[in-house]
Motif scaffolding. Structure first.
Motif, mmCIF file in Angstrom:
data_model
loop_
_atom_site.group_PDB
_atom_site.id
_atom_site.type_symbol
_atom_site.label_atom_id
_atom_site.label_comp_id
_atom_site.label_asym_id
_atom_site.label_seq_id
_atom_site.Cartn_x
_atom_site.Cartn_y
_atom_site.Cartn_z
ATOM 1 N N VAL A 76 0.840 -1.204 0.000
ATOM 2 C CA VAL A 76 0.000 0.000 0.000
ATOM 3 C C VAL A 76 0.872 1.250 0.000
ATOM 4 O O VAL A 76 0.639 2.212 -0.753
ATOM 5 C CB VAL A 76 -0.952 0.011 1.219
ATOM 6 N N ALA A 77 1.900 1.237 0.842
ATOM 7 C CA ALA A 77 2.796 2.395 0.921
ATOM 8 C C ALA A 77 3.531 2.621 -0.392
ATOM 9 O O ALA A 77 3.638 3.762 -0.875
ATOM 10 C CB ALA A 77 3.793 2.197 2.062
ATOM 11 N N LYS A 78 4.036 1.545 -0.990
ATOM 12 C CA LYS A 78 4.771 1.693 -2.253
ATOM 13 C C LYS A 78 3.874 2.202 -3.374
ATOM 14 O O LYS A 78 4.307 3.036 -4.183
ATOM 15 C CB LYS A 78 5.418 0.354 -2.630
ATOM 16 N N ARG A 79 2.624 1.712 -3.421
ATOM 17 C CA ARG A 79 1.698 2.183 -4.459
ATOM 18 C C ARG A 79 1.421 3.677 -4.321
ATOM 19 O O ARG A 79 1.082 4.346 -5.300
ATOM 20 C CB ARG A 79 0.371 1.411 -4.384
ATOM 21 N N ASN A 80 1.544 4.176 -3.109
ATOM 22 C CA ASN A 80 1.258 5.586 -2.855
ATOM 23 C C ASN A 80 2.522 6.419 -2.626
ATOM 24 O O ASN A 80 2.459 7.532 -2.113
ATOM 25 C CB ASN A 80 0.302 5.707 -1.657
ATOM 26 N N ASN A 81 3.673 5.841 -3.010
ATOM 27 C CA ASN A 81 4.953 6.563 -3.010
ATOM 28 C C ASN A 81 5.349 7.093 -1.631
ATOM 29 O O ASN A 81 5.843 8.213 -1.493
ATOM 30 C CB ASN A 81 4.913 7.719 -4.017
ATOM 31 N N VAL A 82 5.120 6.258 -0.607
ATOM 32 C CA VAL A 82 5.535 6.621 0.753
ATOM 33 C C VAL A 82 6.852 5.901 1.060
ATOM 34 O O VAL A 82 6.901 4.667 1.069
ATOM 35 C CB VAL A 82 4.464 6.220 1.794
ATOM 36 N N PRO A 83 7.936 6.651 1.325
ATOM 37 C CA PRO A 83 9.247 6.023 1.560
ATOM 38 C C PRO A 83 9.397 5.524 2.991
ATOM 39 O O PRO A 83 9.955 6.199 3.862
ATOM 40 C CB PRO A 83 10.228 7.159 1.259
ATOM 41 N N LEU A 84 8.914 4.326 3.266
ATOM 42 C CA LEU A 84 8.939 3.780 4.624
ATOM 43 C C LEU A 84 10.352 3.380 5.038
ATOM 44 O O LEU A 84 11.166 2.982 4.216
ATOM 45 C CB LEU A 84 8.022 2.566 4.714
ATOM 46 N N GLU A 85 10.592 3.450 6.341
ATOM 47 C CA GLU A 85 11.885 3.044 6.898
ATOM 48 C C GLU A 85 11.744 1.862 7.856
ATOM 49 O O GLU A 85 12.561 0.938 7.832
ATOM 50 C CB GLU A 85 12.530 4.230 7.619
ATOM 51 N N VAL A 86 10.716 1.874 8.698
ATOM 52 C CA VAL A 86 10.561 0.811 9.694
ATOM 53 C C VAL A 86 9.972 -0.460 9.075
ATOM 54 O O VAL A 86 10.387 -1.569 9.416
ATOM 55 C CB VAL A 86 9.682 1.304 10.867
ATOM 56 N N ALA A 87 9.011 -0.327 8.180
ATOM 57 C CA ALA A 87 8.333 -1.500 7.608
ATOM 58 C C ALA A 87 9.296 -2.503 6.974
ATOM 59 O O ALA A 87 9.164 -3.715 7.211
ATOM 60 C CB ALA A 87 7.269 -1.061 6.607
ATOM 61 N N PRO A 88 10.268 -2.056 6.163
ATOM 62 C CA PRO A 88 11.203 -3.046 5.591
ATOM 63 C C PRO A 88 11.991 -3.792 6.664
ATOM 64 O O PRO A 88 12.295 -4.987 6.503
ATOM 65 C CB PRO A 88 12.129 -2.193 4.720
ATOM 66 N N MET A 89 12.315 -3.126 7.774
ATOM 67 C CA MET A 89 13.026 -3.790 8.857
ATOM 68 C C MET A 89 12.162 -4.875 9.498
ATOM 69 O O MET A 89 12.648 -5.958 9.834
ATOM 70 C CB MET A 89 13.439 -2.764 9.914
ATOM 71 N N LEU A 90 10.852 -4.590 9.656
ATOM 72 C CA LEU A 90 9.962 -5.585 10.242
ATOM 73 C C LEU A 90 9.837 -6.814 9.352
ATOM 74 O O LEU A 90 9.813 -7.948 9.839
ATOM 75 C CB LEU A 90 8.584 -4.970 10.491
ATOM 76 N N VAL A 91 9.751 -6.591 8.047
ATOM 77 C CA VAL A 91 9.704 -7.720 7.118
ATOM 78 C C VAL A 91 10.971 -8.558 7.240
ATOM 79 O O VAL A 91 10.920 -9.799 7.285
ATOM 80 C CB VAL A 91 9.498 -7.225 5.674
ATOM 81 N N ASP A 92 12.125 -7.899 7.339
ATOM 82 C CA ASP A 92 13.390 -8.626 7.484
ATOM 83 C C ASP A 92 13.429 -9.418 8.791
ATOM 84 O O ASP A 92 13.917 -10.566 8.820
ATOM 85 C CB ASP A 92 14.568 -7.645 7.443
ATOM 86 N N ILE A 93 12.932 -8.826 9.865
ATOM 87 C CA ILE A 93 12.928 -9.506 11.167
ATOM 88 C C ILE A 93 12.097 -10.779 11.101
ATOM 89 O O ILE A 93 12.510 -11.854 11.569
ATOM 90 C CB ILE A 93 12.404 -8.557 12.273
ATOM 91 N N PHE A 94 10.918 -10.697 10.481
ATOM 92 C CA PHE A 94 10.067 -11.885 10.420
ATOM 93 C C PHE A 94 10.546 -12.881 9.375
ATOM 94 O O PHE A 94 10.340 -14.095 9.534
ATOM 95 C CB PHE A 94 8.601 -11.488 10.244
ATOM 96 N N ASP A 95 11.221 -12.414 8.333
ATOM 97 C CA ASP A 95 11.874 -13.353 7.414
ATOM 98 C C ASP A 95 12.904 -14.185 8.174
ATOM 99 O O ASP A 95 13.010 -15.410 7.978
ATOM 100 C CB ASP A 95 12.563 -12.598 6.276
ATOM 101 N N ASP A 96 13.659 -13.518 9.040
ATOM 102 C CA ASP A 96 14.670 -14.229 9.831
ATOM 103 C C ASP A 96 14.006 -15.187 10.816
ATOM 104 O O ASP A 96 14.463 -16.323 11.001
ATOM 105 C CB ASP A 96 15.553 -13.224 10.572
ATOM 106 N N GLY A 97 12.911 -14.734 11.453
ATOM 107 C CA GLY A 97 12.190 -15.601 12.381
ATOM 108 C C GLY A 97 11.646 -16.844 11.697
ATOM 109 O O GLY A 97 11.730 -17.960 12.232
ATOM 110 N N ILE A 98 11.110 -16.673 10.495
ATOM 111 C CA ILE A 98 10.584 -17.808 9.735
ATOM 112 C C ILE A 98 11.707 -18.762 9.343
ATOM 113 O O ILE A 98 11.560 -19.992 9.428
ATOM 114 C CB ILE A 98 9.823 -17.299 8.495
ATOM 115 N N ALA A 99 12.849 -18.215 8.932
ATOM 116 C CA ALA A 99 13.987 -19.056 8.560
ATOM 117 C C ALA A 99 14.475 -19.873 9.755
ATOM 118 O O ALA A 99 14.881 -21.036 9.607
ATOM 119 C CB ALA A 99 15.117 -18.187 8.020
#
Length: 321
Positions: A243-266
């Motif tokens: 949603v943020a990318k479609r609306n051109n919002v440059p997020l900083e925290v969201a990508p970190m959360l995705v990385d954290i849960f990618d690591d948790g899943i791994a």
């Protein structure tokens, strides 16, 4: 009015249970026959297929684990959509997907609503959960009796798709808060603080939140059971990020959360309970974040009450002007 309900999992089973408990004429369908058998034993009708539910019911609710599952069910139901039928999507899904599927329903003379819930499975079980609803106002008023049966606070969010945006926004906030609660609890333990005292300090302070007052409890118990898994967190965080990318919002925290849960899943597997994301820090520090006196799962201790529509702050004044 007859209601069909497709998807009797952690959330759907509780929402449909509220409809059944309150006397709604309910037909249910799920790939898990045992879940359907339980509802039939309690008085629901057994649905043969999504198509049959759409053909025989006035409104059909879907509560499914992914946009792909919703799409598959819609393809089965669509030939049976006729004038006056209502499709209510209670899954957590993408705004664009809710609009795409909803447009198919509307094109055939039906009405479409995205109406996800928020507030935890324990509140879904008692009919005290919150519900967002995106649709035209006439459709909202038609379905409001069902929404106030399944939930306590019901918010009309605007047009179709708007509820799905707000659902992933609020789930994103919950995910961010879960990660910060984990970091706060581990840091307090590492600094020598008693965790029972830490929990209360967080609860009575400006640092409190719904997530802390629920998920921190099952973290400290050790069960970590909040009826939500890491793959679902990743899905919801990804939907918010889109949603943020479609609306051109440059997020900083969201990508970190995705990385954290990618690591948790791994490390722990995609079906690991989401509060066990704290295990990453427990393993890194060698600390066990446990304390006595906390429950293994959350139960809603508030009595079931009739639901009502929530009017956004400032809207009444705006309407008067």
């Amino acid at each position: 009015m007859k209601v069909g309900f497709i998807g009797l999992g952690n959330v759907g089973g509780k929402l449909s249970g509220s409809l059944l408990r309150n006397g709604i004429d309910l037909t249910v369908h799920d790939l898990n026959a045992a879940l359907v058998d339980d509802f039939v034993a309690r008085g629901a009708a057994r649905g043969k297929s999504p198509a049959q539910l759409m053909r025989d019911c006035d409104a059909v609710i879907t509560c499914l684990p992914s946009p792909a599952a919703s799409d598959a069910v819609m393809q089965e139901m669509l030939p049976e959509v006729t004038e006056g039928k209502i499709w209510m999507e209670m899954s957590t899904t993408d705004e664009a997907e809710a609009k795409r599927l909803g447009a198919m329903v509307i094109e055939r003379g039906g009405a479409a609503v995205d109406c996800p819930v928020s507030g935890g499975c324990h509140r879904a079980d008692t009919g005290n959960i919150s519900i967002f609803a995106g649709c035209d106002r006439d459709t909202f008023e038609r379905i409001l009796p069902f929404l106030t049966t399944m939930g306590r606070r019901v918010l009309h969010t605007g047009e179709l798709g708007s509820a799905s945006i707000l659902k992933v926004v609020t789930n994103y906030l919950a995910t961010a808060n879960l990660v910060t609660c984990c970091e706060a609890l581990v840091t307090a333990k590492a600094a020598g603080m008693d965790l029972n005292t830490t929990y209360e300090a967080m609860k009575i302070s400006s640092g409190t939140s719904f997530v802390h007052e629920t998920e921190s409890q099952v973290i400290l118990n050790g069960s970590r059971d909040i009826s939500f898994t890491m793959d679902l967190v990743k899905k919801d965080a990804g939907l918010f990020y889109e949603v943020a990318k479609r609306n051109n919002v440059p997020l900083e925290v969201a990508p970190m959360l995705v990385d954290i849960f990618d690591d948790g899943i791994a490390r722990f597997g995609e079906r690991e309970l989401s509060p066990n994301i704290i295990k990453r820090l427990e393993e890194a520090t060698g600390l066990d974040i446990l304390a006595p006196g906390f429950p293994p799962e959350m139960l809603d201790d508030e009595p079931e009450e009739p639901g009502y529509e929530v009017i956004p702050q400032g809207k009444e004044q705006q309407a008067a002007e």
